[in-house]
Design an enzyme around this catalytic site. Structure first.
Site, PDB file in Angstrom:
ATOM      1  N   HIS B  55      80.373 111.339  85.154  1.00  0.00           N
ATOM      2  CA  HIS B  55      80.900 111.059  83.821  1.00  0.00           C
ATOM      3  C   HIS B  55      81.832 112.196  83.399  1.00  0.00           C
ATOM      4  CE1 HIS B  55      77.690 108.002  82.210  1.00  0.00           C
ATOM      5  NE2 HIS B  55      78.215 107.627  83.362  1.00  0.00           N
ATOM      6  N   GLU B  57      82.030 113.896  80.700  1.00  0.00           N
ATOM      7  CA  GLU B  57      81.374 115.047  80.069  1.00  0.00           C
ATOM      8  C   GLU B  57      80.761 115.989  81.105  1.00  0.00           C
ATOM      9  OE1 GLU B  57      80.924 111.803  79.437  1.00  0.00           O
ATOM     10  OE2 GLU B  57      80.017 111.467  77.475  1.00  0.00           O
ATOM     11  N   CYS B  85      76.134 109.308  76.784  1.00  0.00           N
ATOM     12  CA  CYS B  85      74.893 108.636  77.212  1.00  0.00           C
ATOM     13  C   CYS B  85      73.759 109.661  77.243  1.00  0.00           C
ATOM     14  CB  CYS B  85      75.085 108.005  78.590  1.00  0.00           C
ATOM     15  SG  CYS B  85      75.086 109.196  79.949  1.00  0.00           S
ATOM     16  N   CYS B  88      74.414 112.647  79.697  1.00  0.00           N
ATOM     17  CA  CYS B  88      75.393 113.640  79.224  1.00  0.00           C
ATOM     18  C   CYS B  88      74.858 114.406  78.013  1.00  0.00           C
ATOM     19  CB  CYS B  88      76.705 112.952  78.900  1.00  0.00           C
ATOM     20  SG  CYS B  88      77.491 112.262  80.379  1.00  0.00           S
TER      21      CYS B  88
END
EC number: 3.5.4.33
Lengths: 148, 148
Positions: B55, B57, B85, B88
């Site tokens: 991801h 992040e 999410c 993260c």
């Protein structure tokens, strides 16, 4: 004859945790298994890499996905020596891993105390070689305290 | 004169999200900022890398830590185009980041619906350029549906 049971693979995860211990890292280790074959290993490297995302589980998810050539670990079992944190449980959610087996509980930072969801397909077993895993963690924190 | 406000940096995060879009990735982008300076950028690469941990992040946390030479992001602001999410958010917890600013809400997978804890030191602002970020996500899913 070697029996490939949960204790067998958790001992392999403990071997990884020992590697973390020997590097001065909080000793957490992991293996990922498909059909009795280890396809990924990892140990905590947050201090060595200066990276909070370098938990054993995160590295092992990346390594297992790389081995499989796909991002879903739907036929994989993860053996990890400590209950995953919310970050690692969140990553396991995305991976749709079939089985999570962990040794020691983490009362403070374990995912079960938070509201983190594993994937509904993921079956969980806890407590496999919990005493060995806890003893290693305790030894680490005692030695660390004595050094400071 | 350029004003370095939250919208300015969220536009930079949206530029990153566009890069994800152009690679066929769910368009989420991020920048990490210290004192009005961008020290890390990232966009979602889960498909390209076959890795659920990739991801935007997560990559930006690793990159920012690498830039700083330390694992804590205590003076950093993260601008991200979608609500993080649980994975993260869990990583942000460990990083002790000072500020999280996100654009669009994620009703389904956002961390606020779960019980994930950010670090008590982390201040959160949501809704900055939310419409632009949502429009990009919608465009992605419409195009994807039409291709299949």
């Amino acid at each position: 004859m070697q029996v490939y049971d949960d204790e067998y693979f958790m001992r392999k995860a403990l071997d990884e945790a020992e590697k973390a211990f020997n590097r001065g890292e909080i000793p957490v280790g992991v293996v990922v298994v498909i059909e009795d074959r280890i396809i990924a290993r990892g140990h905590n490297l947050t201090e060595t890499l200066n990276d909070v995302t370098a938990h054993a589980e995160m590295q092992a998810i990346t390594a297992a996905s790389d081995f499989l050539g796909g991002k879903y670990l739907t036929n994989c079992k993860m053996y990890v020596t400590l209950e995953p944190c919310q970050m690692c449980a969140g990553a396991l959610y995305w991976s749709q891993i079939s089985n999570l087996i962990f040794a020691a509980n983490d009362q403070q930072r374990g995912y079960r105390k938070t509201g983190v969801h594993l994937h509904p397909k993921t079956k969980v077993i806890s407590g496999v070689l919990a005493e060995e895993a806890s003893a290693l963690l305790k030894r680490f924190f005692i030695e660390k305290r004595n050094l400071n």
